[in-house]
Design an enzyme around this catalytic site. Structure first.
Site, mmCIF file in Angstrom:
data_model
loop_
_atom_site.group_PDB
_atom_site.id
_atom_site.type_symbol
_atom_site.label_atom_id
_atom_site.label_comp_id
_atom_site.label_asym_id
_atom_site.label_seq_id
_atom_site.Cartn_x
_atom_site.Cartn_y
_atom_site.Cartn_z
ATOM 1 N N LYS A 40 11.433 -12.267 3.376
ATOM 2 C CA LYS A 40 10.180 -12.313 2.626
ATOM 3 C C LYS A 40 9.776 -10.889 2.291
ATOM 4 O O LYS A 40 9.267 -10.157 3.136
ATOM 5 C CB LYS A 40 9.051 -12.984 3.408
ATOM 6 C CG LYS A 40 7.846 -13.322 2.492
ATOM 7 C CD LYS A 40 6.513 -13.257 3.186
ATOM 8 C CE LYS A 40 5.910 -11.888 3.177
ATOM 9 N NZ LYS A 40 5.504 -11.415 1.824
ATOM 10 N N GLY B 254 5.398 -3.964 9.696
ATOM 11 C CA GLY B 254 4.092 -3.993 9.063
ATOM 12 C C GLY B 254 3.034 -3.450 9.998
ATOM 13 O O GLY B 254 3.341 -2.730 10.951
ATOM 14 N N SER B 255 1.799 -3.818 9.741
ATOM 15 C CA SER B 255 0.690 -3.281 10.524
ATOM 16 C C SER B 255 0.648 -3.893 11.916
ATOM 17 O O SER B 255 1.126 -5.007 12.148
ATOM 18 C CB SER B 255 -0.637 -3.554 9.808
ATOM 19 O OG SER B 255 -0.956 -4.932 9.863
ATOM 20 N N GLY C 18 1.234 -7.701 13.071
ATOM 21 C CA GLY C 18 2.379 -7.831 13.970
ATOM 22 C C GLY C 18 2.029 -8.550 15.264
ATOM 23 O O GLY C 18 2.833 -9.334 15.789
ATOM 24 N N GLU D 175 8.297 -3.764 14.296
ATOM 25 C CA GLU D 175 8.150 -2.327 14.004
ATOM 26 C C GLU D 175 6.794 -2.188 13.330
ATOM 27 O O GLU D 175 6.613 -2.599 12.184
ATOM 28 C CB GLU D 175 9.299 -1.839 13.121
ATOM 29 C CG GLU D 175 9.440 -0.326 13.098
ATOM 30 C CD GLU D 175 8.649 0.313 11.972
ATOM 31 O OE1 GLU D 175 7.546 0.865 12.272
ATOM 32 O OE2 GLU D 175 9.095 0.265 10.836
ATOM 33 N N GLU E 21 -4.901 4.158 11.943
ATOM 34 C CA GLU E 21 -3.872 4.414 10.932
ATOM 35 C C GLU E 21 -4.482 4.283 9.540
ATOM 36 O O GLU E 21 -5.041 3.247 9.185
ATOM 37 C CB GLU E 21 -2.710 3.437 11.082
ATOM 38 C CG GLU E 21 -1.565 3.715 10.131
ATOM 39 C CD GLU E 21 -0.375 2.797 10.349
ATOM 40 O OE1 GLU E 21 0.769 3.270 10.226
ATOM 41 O OE2 GLU E 21 -0.592 1.597 10.641
#
Length: 502
Positions: free
Chosen positions: A199, A252-253, A257, A274, A405
Site C-alpha cells: 500500500k 510511518g509516524s 505505527g 520503522e 517530530e
C-alpha cells in the site's frame, strides 16, 4: 493534468516516457491485472510546486485489498513463485534491478514530480538506492539456510533447522521516499520467497505503479507483487487486520505505527515498525566547524527535512556555539529553494499543503515558546508548498519544537558545557532512530557510541545508508530492522526437525 503542471513539465524538459506514463489513466496492480477501485473511487494527485492537478489514482477498498491478498496467497501456497529455486528468484530480482536502472531517469522524474523532491537527489539517492537494495537482496536468495545440530540428549537422532519464508507480507510505505522504501521491504521479501501486497502512500503512489509495470516486464509471476493504492484508513486498516497477511512491515509516524502494531499483534502477525525520529546531533569544539556545519545542514534540510532520521536537534559545545550558528546560516543561505525538477534545487516544496501548514505551525509555536530564530522562520510566497529552512537558537528540551517530530526543514539548537550534559540532552527523547557525533577525538567518539540510545550512530556525517547495514530504531522509533542480513530474520520462520534414526 492541468495547464499549470503541463507548463512546468515542459519548462524543465521532462522526457516523453515520463509524460506518457503521467498522461495515461492510473490503475492498481493486483494479480497481474490493472484495475480500477472496486467502487470506482479515485482521488486527485496534486503536484507540490505548482499546486496543480497532475492525475488521479484509484482509491482502493477493503475488497480490493482482499483480492490482492488472495492473489499473493495463491502464489505463495502453490503458484509458480513457490516452485522457483533460489537462484531463479535471484535472477528475476536482478532482472528487475536492471530494468529500474535502465529507466532510472524516468523514475527520478516521476518521483520528483509526484513528491516534489529534487530530481537530482531522487536519481542519486532514491533510484540508485532502489537498484542497490534489490541487487543486495538478490544475492541473499541463494544463501538462506538452516543448520545441523549434534543432539546432546540420549538416543540416536538427526536434528536440523529449516529457514522458511513467513508467507504473505503486507508493506505500508510512506510518502517521503516512496520507491526506495518500497524496495527496502520488497527486496528482502522476494529474496526469502515471500509474496507481497504494497500500500503506497496516497500522496505519492505513482512511482510504485510504474515499478509494477517493470515487475511485470521482468517476468516475475503475477500475484507475487501487488500494489493497492488508497487511503491508510481504508486499505491500510484492511491490510493490518486481514487474516491472510502473515507479516506486516510499516514505515510511518509513531502514533499510526502504535495503532498498526496493536491491531497486528491481535492476530500475532510478524511485525516490523520503522517509525518517527527526532535525532540528536552533538558537535564538539574539536570538530572542523565549517565542515560540521555543512554536514549538519545537509542532514536536516535534505529532502526539505522530510526524513525520519534527520538530525533535527543540534547540541553544540558552548565555546564554538556562536561560530557554529554563523557557519550554519552562511551555508544554509546557499541552498537553493526551487521546484524539484530544477537541477539546482536543494530545498523543494513540502509534499502537500497539509504538511506545509503543519511545519509552519511548528515554526510559529517555536517563536511562541521563546526560541530565537537565527535563520529563516518566515513564510514564502506561493505558488508551491514551500517552507523556508529555519534554524532556532537557545532552545530547551522541554519545548515542543525540540521534543516532537516536525518533519520539515527546521533545526533546533542549544549549547552544552560538558560531555555528560550533551549525552543527557541527546538521550532525553521518546525517539531513538539515529544520532550523530562531530568530533576528531576518536577516544571520545568510541566512548559515546554505546551510550547513545539510537539504532544508528553517524560520526562526522549524517544519513549514510548502505543496503548491507540495518536500519531501525530504539524506543518509540520502532521495532525490527530494514536492510542488512538482520532484516531477513523478520521474514523467515525457523523450523526444528527431529528424525529418530534406527
Amino acid at each position: 493534468m492541468d495547464n499549470k503542471v503541463k507548463a512546468y513539465l515542459q519548462a524543465f524538459g521532462v522526457s516523453e516516457a515520463t509524460q506518457r506514463f503521467l498522461s495515461k489513466p492510473q490503475r492498481m496492480f493486483i494479480g497481474g491485472a490493472w484495475l480500477e477501485a472496486s467502487d470506482g473511487g479515485s482521488a486527485e494527485v496534486v503536484e507540490p510546486s505548482t499546486e496543480g492537478v497532475l492525475t488521479r489514482i484509484p482509491m482502493g477498498t477493503a475488497d480490493d485489498l482482499d483480492r490482492a491478498v488472495r492473489a499473493a496467497r495463491a502464489q505463495f501456497d502453490g503458484g509458480a513463485w513457490s516452485q522457483l529455486k533460489p537462484l531463479e528468484r535471484e535472477r528475476l530480482i536482478h532482472r528487475l534491478a536492471d530494468l529500474i536502472e535502465t529507466h532510472g531517469d524516468e523514475l527520478a522524474q516521476i518521483e520528483a514530480i509526484d513528491m516534489g523532491k529534487s530530481v537530482v537527489q531522487a536519481r542519486a539517492v532514491d533510484i540508485q538506492g532502489t537498484v542497490d537494495t534489490l541487487r543486495y537482496f538478490a544475492g541473499w536468495a541463494s544463501k538462506i539456510h538452516g543448520r545441523t545440530v549434534e543432539p546432546s540428549l540420549p538416543g540416536n537422532y538427526l536434528a536440523y533447522t529449516r529457514k522458511e519464508a513467513v508467507g504473505v507480507v503486507g508493506a505500508i510505505v510512506p510518502w517521503n521516499f516512496p520507491l526506495q522504501t518500497m524496495a527496502w521491504k520488497l527486496g528482502a521479501a522476494l529474496a526469502t520467497g515471500c509474496t507481497v501486497v504494497v500500500k503506497p502512500a496516497e500522496l505519492t503512489s505513482l512511482s510504485a505503479l510504474r515499478f509494477a509495470e517493470l515487475v511485470q516486464a521482468a517476468g516475475i509471476p503475477d500475484g507475487v507483487v501487488n500494489i493497492v493504492t488508497g487511503r491508510g484508513s481504508v486499505v491500510g486498516q484492511a491490510m493490518t487486520c486481514h487474516p491472510g497477511i502473515d507479516k506486516l512491515s510499516f514505515t510511518g509516524s509513531t502514533p499510526v505505527g502504535c495503532t498498526v502494531g496493536k491491531t497486528a499483534m491481535d492476530q500475532m502477525k510478524r511485525l516490523t515498525l520503522e517509525l518517527g525520529g527526532k535525532s540528536p546531533v552533538i558537535v564538539f569544539a574539536d570538530a572542523d566547524i565549517e565542515a560540521a556545519a555543512q554536514a549538519v545542514a545537509n542532514g536536516v534540510f535534505f529532502n526539505s527535512g522530510q526524513v525520519c532520521d534527520a538530525g533535527t536537534r543540534a547540541y553544540i559545545e558552548r565555546s564554538v556555539y556562536p561560530a557554529f550558528l554563523e557557519a550554519l546560516a552562511r551555508y544554509t543561505a546557499t541552498l537553493k529553494i526551487a521546484p524539484g525538477l530544477d537541477p539546482d534545487c536543494f530545498i523543494s516544496p513540502m509534499v502537500s499543503q497539509q504538511q506545509q501548514q503543519r511545519v509552519l505551525d511548528y515554526i510559529a509555536l517555536g517563536k511562541a515558546e521563546g526560541a530565537q530564530v537565527h535563520y529563516g522562520g518566515e513564510p514564502l510566497d506561493g505558488p508551491g508548498f514551500y517552507v523556508q529552512p529555519t534554524i532556532f537558537a537557545h532552545c530547551r528540551n522541554d519545548m515542543r519544537i525540540v521534543s516532537e517530530e516536525i518533519f520539515g526543514p527546521v533545526l533546533v539548537t542549544q549549547p552544552f558545557d560538558t560531555q555528560e550534559q550533551a549525552l543527557a540532552l541527546a538521550n532525553d527523547s521518546l525517539f531513538g532512530l539515529a544520532a550523530a557525533i562531530y568530533s576528531n577525538d576518536l577516544g571520545r567518539v568510541h566512548g559515546l557510541i554505546p551510550q547513545l540510545r539510537a539504532g544508528t550512530v553517524y560520526v562526522n556525517a549524517h544519513s549514510t545508508l548502505d543496503p548491507a547495514m540495518p536500519f531501525g530504531g530504539y524506543k518509540q522509533s520502532g521495532y525490527g530492522k530494514d536492510l542488512g542480513a538482520e532484516q531477513l530474520e523478520f521474514l523467515l520462520e525457523t523450523k526444528a526437525v527431529w528424525i529418530t534414526l534406527p
